[in-house]
Design a protein around this motif. Structure first.
Motif, PDB file in Angstrom:
ATOM      1  N   ARG A  18     -24.769  37.945 -82.329  1.00 48.35           N
ATOM      2  CA  ARG A  18     -23.687  38.519 -83.144  1.00 48.35           C
ATOM      3  C   ARG A  18     -23.175  37.544 -84.199  1.00 48.35           C
ATOM      4  N   ARG A  19     -23.731  36.318 -84.208  1.00 50.53           N
ATOM      5  CA  ARG A  19     -23.266  35.240 -85.081  1.00 50.53           C
ATOM      6  C   ARG A  19     -21.799  34.914 -84.808  1.00 50.53           C
ATOM      7  N   ASP A  20     -21.427  34.934 -83.534  1.00 46.50           N
ATOM      8  CA  ASP A  20     -20.057  34.674 -83.084  1.00 46.50           C
ATOM      9  C   ASP A  20     -19.987  33.257 -82.508  1.00 46.50           C
ATOM     10  N   ALA A  21     -19.834  32.282 -83.385  1.00 46.04           N
ATOM     11  CA  ALA A  21     -19.826  30.879 -82.964  1.00 46.04           C
ATOM     12  C   ALA A  21     -18.632  30.547 -82.081  1.00 46.04           C
ATOM     13  N   GLU A  22     -17.529  31.263 -82.234  1.00 44.12           N
ATOM     14  CA  GLU A  22     -16.361  31.006 -81.369  1.00 44.12           C
ATOM     15  C   GLU A  22     -16.690  31.361 -79.927  1.00 44.12           C
ATOM     16  N   ALA A  23     -17.348  32.491 -79.728  1.00 43.31           N
ATOM     17  CA  ALA A  23     -17.734  32.891 -78.374  1.00 43.31           C
ATOM     18  C   ALA A  23     -18.804  31.951 -77.816  1.00 43.31           C
ATOM     19  N   MET A  24     -19.695  31.469 -78.674  1.00 39.75           N
ATOM     20  CA  MET A  24     -20.693  30.494 -78.231  1.00 39.75           C
ATOM     21  C   MET A  24     -19.991  29.228 -77.750  1.00 39.75           C
ATOM     22  N   SER A  25     -19.072  28.724 -78.558  1.00 36.73           N
ATOM     23  CA  SER A  25     -18.352  27.492 -78.234  1.00 36.73           C
ATOM     24  C   SER A  25     -17.527  27.636 -76.964  1.00 36.73           C
ATOM     25  N   ALA A  26     -17.031  28.834 -76.704  1.00 35.04           N
ATOM     26  CA  ALA A  26     -16.240  29.071 -75.493  1.00 35.04           C
ATOM     27  C   ALA A  26     -17.083  28.900 -74.225  1.00 35.04           C
ATOM     28  N   CYS A  27     -18.394  28.946 -74.349  1.00 33.61           N
ATOM     29  CA  CYS A  27     -19.288  28.726 -73.207  1.00 33.61           C
ATOM     30  C   CYS A  27     -19.455  27.244 -72.891  1.00 33.61           C
ATOM     31  N   TYR A  28     -19.040  26.374 -73.802  1.00 33.78           N
ATOM     32  CA  TYR A  28     -19.206  24.932 -73.661  1.00 33.78           C
ATOM     33  C   TYR A  28     -17.996  24.273 -73.011  1.00 33.78           C
TER      34      TYR A  28
END
Length: 159
Positions: A18-28
């Motif tokens: 989805r190109r949702d970098a905020e959601a990606m970062s929330a996994c870190y």
């Protein structure tokens, strides 16, 4: 039975789709360590900012992922990114293997591997084909990627 860390990896790549970098970062985890052949090793907010920069700049972008596996401590996945490399306008299909380590329901380490020479052949054309295997060109690619991230972070006031 689906392991919680399998779901975490799937959530990460679904956000990437989805190109949702905020959601990606929330996994870190906050102290994430990320590495790949282009950016080298990134720590903490650098990793999330790399994804923010890449998803923001992506052109004709799509990813798919498969072979997601995980235990309580570690996991892995394969993914394929298809996009246009903005600096050359050339299409790239990059096959990546990710290995993960987990702590407290978050990704604490992500190590991505792929064929950098294969990437340079696609992204840079004849220059990449002839010289992309050399330490000089690979070093220049890494330096340019890190410089681009530093500039993006300064402009975004995230760094």
């Amino acid at each position: 039975m689906n392991h919680a860390n399998v779901a975490l990896i799937e959530r990460f790549y679904q956000a990437f789709q989805r190109r949702d970098a905020e959601a990606m970062s929330a996994c870190y985890a906050e102290d994430i360590t990320f590495s790949d052949p282009v950016f080298g090793e990134l720590h903490g907010s650098e990793a999330g900012d790399m994804w923010r920069m890449l998803t923001e700049r992506a052109q004709d972008f799509a990813i798919s992922f498969s072979e997601v596996e995980a235990t309580d401590l570690d996991g892995s996945a394969n993914w394929v990114a298809r996009y246009v490399f903005t600096q050359s306008g050339r299409p790239v299909v990059n096959h990546v293997r990710s290995r993960f380590r987990f702590r407290d329901g978050k990704i604490v380490e992500q190590r991505d591997t792929f064929d950098l020479w294969g990437w340079t052949r696609q992204a840079l054309g004849i220059k990449g084909t002839l010289l992309g295997w050399t330490p000089l060109i690979q070093g220049a690619i890494r330096k340019q990627a890190r410089r681009g991230l530093a500039i993006w972070r300064a402009r975004s006031a995230r760094g």
